[in-house]
Design a protein around this motif. Structure first.
Motif, PDB file in Angstrom:
ATOM      1  N   CYS A  14     -13.303   7.747  -3.181  1.00  0.00           N
ATOM      2  CA  CYS A  14     -11.970   7.134  -3.252  1.00  0.00           C
ATOM      3  C   CYS A  14     -12.029   5.860  -4.080  1.00  0.00           C
ATOM      4  O   CYS A  14     -13.089   5.248  -4.217  1.00  0.00           O
ATOM      5  N   ARG A  16     -10.334   3.100  -3.276  1.00  0.00           N
ATOM      6  CA  ARG A  16     -10.501   2.093  -2.230  1.00  0.00           C
ATOM      7  C   ARG A  16     -10.115   2.758  -0.918  1.00  0.00           C
ATOM      8  O   ARG A  16      -9.478   3.808  -0.926  1.00  0.00           O
ATOM      9  N   LYS A  17     -10.512   2.177   0.193  1.00  0.00           N
ATOM     10  CA  LYS A  17     -10.174   2.798   1.470  1.00  0.00           C
ATOM     11  C   LYS A  17      -8.773   2.362   1.892  1.00  0.00           C
ATOM     12  O   LYS A  17      -8.448   1.166   1.884  1.00  0.00           O
ATOM     13  N   CYS A  18      -7.952   3.323   2.267  1.00  0.00           N
ATOM     14  CA  CYS A  18      -6.628   3.001   2.793  1.00  0.00           C
ATOM     15  C   CYS A  18      -6.792   2.435   4.211  1.00  0.00           C
ATOM     16  O   CYS A  18      -7.768   2.737   4.895  1.00  0.00           O
ATOM     17  N   TYR A  20      -5.506   3.018   7.012  1.00  0.00           N
ATOM     18  CA  TYR A  20      -5.404   3.885   8.189  1.00  0.00           C
ATOM     19  C   TYR A  20      -6.440   5.001   8.183  1.00  0.00           C
ATOM     20  O   TYR A  20      -6.489   5.809   9.103  1.00  0.00           O
ATOM     21  N   CYS A  21      -7.262   5.055   7.135  1.00  0.00           N
ATOM     22  CA  CYS A  21      -8.026   6.280   6.878  1.00  0.00           C
ATOM     23  C   CYS A  21      -9.378   6.304   7.582  1.00  0.00           C
ATOM     24  O   CYS A  21     -10.185   5.390   7.428  1.00  0.00           O
ATOM     25  N   PHE A  23     -11.101   9.331   7.194  1.00  0.00           N
ATOM     26  CA  PHE A  23     -11.774  10.465   6.542  1.00  0.00           C
ATOM     27  C   PHE A  23     -13.083   9.972   5.942  1.00  0.00           C
ATOM     28  O   PHE A  23     -13.207   8.801   5.572  1.00  0.00           O
ATOM     29  N   SER A  25     -15.217   9.181   3.167  1.00  0.00           N
ATOM     30  CA  SER A  25     -15.224   8.990   1.712  1.00  0.00           C
ATOM     31  C   SER A  25     -15.872   7.653   1.401  1.00  0.00           C
ATOM     32  O   SER A  25     -15.894   6.756   2.245  1.00  0.00           O
ATOM     33  N   GLY A  68     -10.375  15.761   0.016  1.00  0.00           N
ATOM     34  CA  GLY A  68     -11.173  14.537  -0.017  1.00  0.00           C
ATOM     35  C   GLY A  68     -10.808  13.574   1.081  1.00  0.00           C
ATOM     36  O   GLY A  68     -10.248  13.964   2.098  1.00  0.00           O
ATOM     37  N   GLY A  69     -11.094  12.309   0.742  1.00  0.00           N
ATOM     38  CA  GLY A  69     -11.425  11.788  -0.565  1.00  0.00           C
ATOM     39  C   GLY A  69     -10.312  12.008  -1.595  1.00  0.00           C
ATOM     40  O   GLY A  69      -9.205  12.395  -1.289  1.00  0.00           O
ATOM     41  N   THR A  70     -10.699  11.756  -2.803  1.00  0.00           N
ATOM     42  CA  THR A  70      -9.784  11.912  -3.935  1.00  0.00           C
ATOM     43  C   THR A  70     -10.480  12.753  -5.008  1.00  0.00           C
ATOM     44  O   THR A  70     -11.143  12.204  -5.900  1.00  0.00           O
ATOM     45  N   ASN A 103      -4.358  12.237  -6.069  1.00  0.00           N
ATOM     46  CA  ASN A 103      -3.597  11.032  -5.770  1.00  0.00           C
ATOM     47  C   ASN A 103      -2.905  10.554  -7.029  1.00  0.00           C
ATOM     48  O   ASN A 103      -3.477  10.610  -8.121  1.00  0.00           O
ATOM     49  N   ARG A 140      -2.402   1.817  -0.074  1.00  0.00           N
ATOM     50  CA  ARG A 140      -2.491   2.822  -1.140  1.00  0.00           C
ATOM     51  C   ARG A 140      -2.596   2.120  -2.492  1.00  0.00           C
ATOM     52  O   ARG A 140      -2.068   1.012  -2.666  1.00  0.00           O
TER      53      ARG A 140
HETATM   54  S1  SF4 Z   1      -9.141   9.876   1.655  1.00  0.00           S
HETATM   55 FE1  SF4 Z   1      -6.994   9.556   1.157  1.00  0.00          FE
HETATM   56  S2  SF4 Z   1      -6.239   8.284   2.823  1.00  0.00           S
HETATM   57 FE2  SF4 Z   1      -8.482   8.141   2.856  1.00  0.00          FE
HETATM   58  S3  SF4 Z   1      -9.008   6.355   1.640  1.00  0.00           S
HETATM   59 FE3  SF4 Z   1      -9.050   8.109   0.285  1.00  0.00          FE
HETATM   60  S4  SF4 Z   1      -6.997   8.172  -0.622  1.00  0.00           S
HETATM   61 FE4  SF4 Z   1      -6.871   6.865   1.187  1.00  0.00          FE
END
Ligand code: SF4
Length: 385
Positions: A14, A16-18, A20-21, A23, A25, A68-70, A103, A140
């Motif tokens: 990614c 950068r980390k969002c 709330y995320c 996941f 990555s 992902g991820g992205t 994204n 985001r």
């Molecule tokens: S996986 Fe999606 S929600 Fe999580 S940090 Fe990456 S872009 Fe943001």
């Protein structure tokens, strides 16, 4: 006939980390290092795919999903090569649904053209909201204008099948914001929309703010209103709600996710990916470096695996299948397990029917509109151990 199955590939990078995320990555800021990490990672994914390719004797892999991820942070040529390799190695049919998560701000007309040439035929775009203030709160990297630009780019690249991910229940989000998000999304005419409510996950910056009492969440009633608004508005403009969180124009349901909801097998490739092959469910370790190093030695990097017995397979068929508005067919259940829904779940069904959460009619068990919002209550009833 071979059993249909899906292939999921996790691309854990990614920008950068969002906020709330949770996941799996990683962010690799240095461009040269990022390209080197990506190269060795994709090489590992290819080795892992080859390791599992013998499952094509038993399964027909009909969908491929790059998540992902992205994934679109990976240079399009490299991602395209991976798609071509996987389609060939895992014998996907030429018209297989191949989805790539993307994204806004990480795609352009030319990068998308490359992906389309490689066989990607469906894009899932993480729009989330159409208010810059909310996108900022979420952490985001894109803004609303980037979503419009991305949709223009994907049309220019020849994509007709795309989905938008949207989120509700966000800090500071009003019902009017959510209405505007839905309207803006629909104005872009996606074939498919996913509407997810925010879950505040442990270990995220949002969780810390939540504990500190500084996360201005809308509250349960407003969140329920937002969910109902999505149902009413989207079905009113021609989308069919086919799953708790998913809406599609007729014939545009996500075939890959339908594999999960029909509790079919799937191969998961990549760091942190999970899969179910035969009666074994496994999860790879969520560690890009560890995963890559293991596959340099041709060693699987499985962190967890469990065997799924017949009872658990039945329960999971119910739990996954009831997410679909079409529910679970008794005929299909009998064909798979040799017994009827009523033989196994009579008590649970009658209890939930009494509460107005499910409805059993003409050989199909479905959740009601009320049950849809209380999904977890319904699903937990069917987990017997
Ligand atoms: S996986 Fe999606 S929600 Fe999580 S940090 Fe990456 S872009 Fe943001």
């Amino acid at each position: 006939m071979k059993e249909p199955a899906g292939v999921y590939v996790h691309i854990p990078f990614c920008q950068r980390k969002c906020e709330y995320c949770d996941f799996h990555s990683i962010v690799v800021s240095d461009r040269q290092r990022f390209l080197a990490v990506v190269d060795s990672y994709l090489c590992a994914v290819q080795r892992e795919a080859r390791h599992y390719a013998h499952w094509t004797d038993e399964y027909e892999f009909t969908t491929l999903f790059l998540g992902g991820g992205t994934p679109t942070l990976v240079p399009p040529d490299r991602l395209g090569e991976l798609v071509v390799f996987l389609k060939q190695e895992l014998q996907l049919p030429s018209d297989a649904e191949v989805t790539c998560e993307a994204n806004p701000k990480t795609i352009s007309c030319s990068s998308l053209e490359r992906l389309r040439e490689a066989g990607v035929n469906r894009l899932s775009l993480g729009a989330q909201a159409f208010q810059d203030s909310l996108l900022h709160v979420l952490g985001r990297t894109h803004r609303a204008a980037d979503v419009y630009a991305s949709v223009e780019a994907l049309h220019a690249a020849g994509f007709t099948n795309f989905s938008l991910d949207l989120m509700f229940g966000l800090p500071g989000q009003t019902l009017a914001d959510w209405q505007e998000t839905l309207e803006q999304a629909v104005s872009l005419r996606p074939a498919h929309l996913s509407c997810y409510s925010l879950i505040v996950e442990e270990g995220t910056p949002f969780y810390d703010s939540f504990l500190a009492g500084s996360l201005d969440l809308p509250g349960e009633d407003l969140e329920a209103d937002m969910f109902e608004l999505a149902q009413d508005y989207l079905t009113g403009v021609g989308y069919c709600q086919y799953e708790v969180s998913n809406f599609a124009l007729p014939g545009c349901e996500c075939a890959h996710n339908l594999h999960y909801w029909h509790n079919r097998p799937y191969l998961g490739l990549g760091s942190g990916a999970s899969g179910r092959l035969g009666s074994v469910r496994y999860s790879n370790g969520a560690d890009v470096e560890g995963y890559t190093r293991a596959w340099e030695k041709y060693e699987p990097f499985i962190a967890y695996q469990e065997s799924i017995d017949e009872d658990l397979a039945m329960d999971e068929t119910l739990i996954c299948g009831l997410r679909l508005l079409d529910g679970v067919s008794d005929t299909a259940f009998f064909a798979r397990f040799g017994c009827h829904l009523g033989d196994v779940y009579a008590e649970q069904i009658s209890r939930l029917e009494g509460r107005g959460l499910v409805h059993y009619h003409e050989g199909r068990l479905r959740v009601t509109r009320k049950g849809l919002f209380l999904g977890n209550v319904v699903f937990s009833e069917f987990l017997r151990s």
